[in-house]
Design a protein around this motif. Structure first.
Motif, PDB file in Angstrom:
ATOM      1  N   ALA A 119      33.281 -35.264  -2.162  1.00  0.00           N
ATOM      2  CA  ALA A 119      32.945 -35.857  -0.865  1.00  0.00           C
ATOM      3  C   ALA A 119      32.885 -37.380  -0.970  1.00  0.00           C
ATOM      4  N   ALA A 120      32.301 -37.876  -2.065  1.00  0.00           N
ATOM      5  CA  ALA A 120      32.189 -39.323  -2.259  1.00  0.00           C
ATOM      6  C   ALA A 120      33.583 -39.950  -2.364  1.00  0.00           C
ATOM      7  N   ASP A 121      34.449 -39.323  -3.151  1.00  0.00           N
ATOM      8  CA  ASP A 121      35.848 -39.761  -3.276  1.00  0.00           C
ATOM      9  C   ASP A 121      36.529 -39.832  -1.916  1.00  0.00           C
ATOM     10  N   ASP A 122      36.456 -38.726  -1.196  1.00  0.00           N
ATOM     11  CA  ASP A 122      37.149 -38.608   0.097  1.00  0.00           C
ATOM     12  C   ASP A 122      36.665 -39.693   1.060  1.00  0.00           C
ATOM     13  N   LEU A 123      35.349 -39.868   1.109  1.00  0.00           N
ATOM     14  CA  LEU A 123      34.789 -40.804   2.081  1.00  0.00           C
ATOM     15  C   LEU A 123      35.152 -42.251   1.764  1.00  0.00           C
ATOM     16  N   VAL A 124      35.124 -42.629   0.496  1.00  0.00           N
ATOM     17  CA  VAL A 124      35.521 -44.002   0.151  1.00  0.00           C
ATOM     18  C   VAL A 124      36.966 -44.235   0.576  1.00  0.00           C
ATOM     19  N   ALA A 125      37.830 -43.253   0.304  1.00  0.00           N
ATOM     20  CA  ALA A 125      39.244 -43.397   0.671  1.00  0.00           C
ATOM     21  C   ALA A 125      39.399 -43.473   2.193  1.00  0.00           C
ATOM     22  N   GLU A 126      38.563 -42.737   2.923  1.00  0.00           N
ATOM     23  CA  GLU A 126      38.705 -42.681   4.387  1.00  0.00           C
ATOM     24  C   GLU A 126      38.066 -43.862   5.119  1.00  0.00           C
TER      25      GLU A 126
ATOM     26  N   TYR B 118      34.043 -48.262   0.997  1.00  0.00           N
ATOM     27  CA  TYR B 118      32.786 -48.217   0.253  1.00  0.00           C
ATOM     28  C   TYR B 118      31.585 -48.610   1.103  1.00  0.00           C
ATOM     29  N   ALA B 119      31.708 -49.706   1.839  1.00  0.00           N
ATOM     30  CA  ALA B 119      30.549 -50.263   2.549  1.00  0.00           C
ATOM     31  C   ALA B 119      29.962 -49.272   3.552  1.00  0.00           C
ATOM     32  N   ARG B 120      30.835 -48.432   4.144  1.00  0.00           N
ATOM     33  CA  ARG B 120      30.361 -47.526   5.197  1.00  0.00           C
ATOM     34  C   ARG B 120      29.901 -46.165   4.671  1.00  0.00           C
ATOM     35  N   VAL B 121      30.149 -45.916   3.394  1.00  0.00           N
ATOM     36  CA  VAL B 121      29.699 -44.638   2.815  1.00  0.00           C
ATOM     37  C   VAL B 121      28.186 -44.664   2.633  1.00  0.00           C
ATOM     38  N   THR B 122      27.530 -43.571   3.030  1.00  0.00           N
ATOM     39  CA  THR B 122      26.078 -43.446   2.839  1.00  0.00           C
ATOM     40  C   THR B 122      25.786 -42.145   2.102  1.00  0.00           C
ATOM     41  N   ILE B 123      24.597 -42.063   1.525  1.00  0.00           N
ATOM     42  CA  ILE B 123      24.166 -40.809   0.886  1.00  0.00           C
ATOM     43  C   ILE B 123      24.140 -39.689   1.930  1.00  0.00           C
ATOM     44  N   GLU B 124      23.666 -40.025   3.149  1.00  0.00           N
ATOM     45  CA  GLU B 124      23.661 -39.015   4.236  1.00  0.00           C
ATOM     46  C   GLU B 124      25.060 -38.487   4.491  1.00  0.00           C
ATOM     47  N   GLY B 125      26.002 -39.408   4.573  1.00  0.00           N
ATOM     48  CA  GLY B 125      27.384 -39.015   4.838  1.00  0.00           C
ATOM     49  C   GLY B 125      27.947 -38.128   3.735  1.00  0.00           C
ATOM     50  N   ILE B 126      27.637 -38.490   2.497  1.00  0.00           N
ATOM     51  CA  ILE B 126      28.112 -37.685   1.361  1.00  0.00           C
ATOM     52  C   ILE B 126      27.474 -36.302   1.408  1.00  0.00           C
ATOM     53  N   ALA B 127      26.168 -36.262   1.683  1.00  0.00           N
ATOM     54  CA  ALA B 127      25.449 -34.979   1.751  1.00  0.00           C
ATOM     55  C   ALA B 127      26.056 -34.094   2.832  1.00  0.00           C
ATOM     56  N   GLY B 128      26.300 -34.693   4.006  1.00  0.00           N
ATOM     57  CA  GLY B 128      26.884 -33.929   5.110  1.00  0.00           C
ATOM     58  C   GLY B 128      28.249 -33.377   4.764  1.00  0.00           C
ATOM     59  N   ARG B 129      29.103 -34.215   4.174  1.00  0.00           N
ATOM     60  CA  ARG B 129      30.460 -33.792   3.814  1.00  0.00           C
ATOM     61  C   ARG B 129      30.428 -32.713   2.726  1.00  0.00           C
ATOM     62  N   ALA B 130      29.493 -32.860   1.777  1.00  0.00           N
ATOM     63  CA  ALA B 130      29.435 -31.920   0.647  1.00  0.00           C
ATOM     64  C   ALA B 130      28.697 -30.634   1.004  1.00  0.00           C
TER      65      ALA B 130
ATOM     66  N   ARG C   3      20.770 -41.939  -8.391  1.00  0.00           N
ATOM     67  CA  ARG C   3      19.873 -42.905  -7.744  1.00  0.00           C
ATOM     68  C   ARG C   3      20.517 -43.588  -6.545  1.00  0.00           C
ATOM     69  N   SER C   4      21.860 -43.690  -6.555  1.00  0.00           N
ATOM     70  CA  SER C   4      22.528 -44.475  -5.512  1.00  0.00           C
ATOM     71  C   SER C   4      23.949 -43.982  -5.322  1.00  0.00           C
ATOM     72  N   LYS C   5      24.579 -44.424  -4.239  1.00  0.00           N
ATOM     73  CA  LYS C   5      25.973 -44.030  -4.019  1.00  0.00           C
ATOM     74  C   LYS C   5      26.873 -44.605  -5.112  1.00  0.00           C
ATOM     75  N   THR C   6      26.497 -45.758  -5.642  1.00  0.00           N
ATOM     76  CA  THR C   6      27.286 -46.354  -6.728  1.00  0.00           C
ATOM     77  C   THR C   6      27.293 -45.432  -7.942  1.00  0.00           C
ATOM     78  N   ASP C   7      26.127 -44.876  -8.290  1.00  0.00           N
ATOM     79  CA  ASP C   7      26.048 -43.949  -9.421  1.00  0.00           C
ATOM     80  C   ASP C   7      26.941 -42.730  -9.187  1.00  0.00           C
ATOM     81  N   ILE C   8      26.938 -42.223  -7.962  1.00  0.00           N
ATOM     82  CA  ILE C   8      27.796 -41.068  -7.641  1.00  0.00           C
ATOM     83  C   ILE C   8      29.261 -41.446  -7.861  1.00  0.00           C
TER      84      ILE C   8
END
Length: 181
Positions: free
Chosen positions: A20-27, A30-42, A54-59
């Motif tokens: 989900a993190a991969d997909d969202l960064v590509a779509e 980076y700046a607009r990706v949030t943990i909420e967004g990743i959680a929702g997509r995943a 700890r952070s989206k960067t770590d993911i």
């Protein structure tokens, strides 16, 4: 009942988060990706993500490392010239086209003003890429196509440097002519 994030459901959840993190960064970048967004997509709870990262960067660092190992295959063609050419073409595709490439470009950009990420980039991500970039040269030394005392790190810089420069700095296309050179 299995515990730890190596088995069954939690491993599947971990994979889903990385994807989900991969997909969202590509779509959306980076700046607009949030943990909420990743959680929702995943399809996992935010708390689940915070238990492991700890952070989206770590993911994204973890996502990138998993992708690089999977995607950067190193075909042994039996000759240095064709090995290197195949590897460089693969590297270009990886950096320019793949979701992992979008993540890499985002992490390099973010590292310019995030010292913690810069450290992880230099200690975890770049050595992984460097090890893969060295393989065609190491094989060539073993086969006697390059001298035993060849400065592999310098040769790697000369081979992949122009590719990274075009992808990350100038945005100019990486052409067949550049790879030939």
């Amino acid at each position: 009942m299995h515990h730890g994030n190596r088995h069954g459901r939690s491993e599947a959840a971990r994979e889903a988060v990385l994807q989900a993190a991969d997909d969202l960064v590509a779509e959306i970048g980076y700046a607009r990706v949030t943990i909420e967004g990743i959680a929702g997509r995943a399809g996992v709870a935010k708390q689940t993500i915070y238990r492991w990262w700890r952070s989206k960067t770590d993911i994204l660092v973890d996502a990138f490392v998993a992708d690089a190992v999977q995607e950067l295959t190193l075909p042994d063609t039996g000759s240095f010239g064709t090995d290197l050419r195949a590897h460089l073409e693969e590297l270009v595709r990886f950096l320019e086209v793949s979701d992992a490439g979008a993540v890499f470009r985002a992490l390099v950009g973010q590292a310019q003003h995030d010292p913690g990420l810069a450290l992880r980039l230099r200690s975890e991500i770049l050595p992984l890429l460097r090890a893969r970039d060295r393989v065609p040269f190491e094989r060539a030394v073993t086969r006697g196509e390059l001298p035993a005392d060849a400065d592999i790190d310098l040769l790697v810089d000369r081979a992949v440097g122009p590719i990274h420069y075009r992808v990350l700095v100038t945005g100019a296309p990486v052409t067949a002519a550049l790879l030939d050179a």
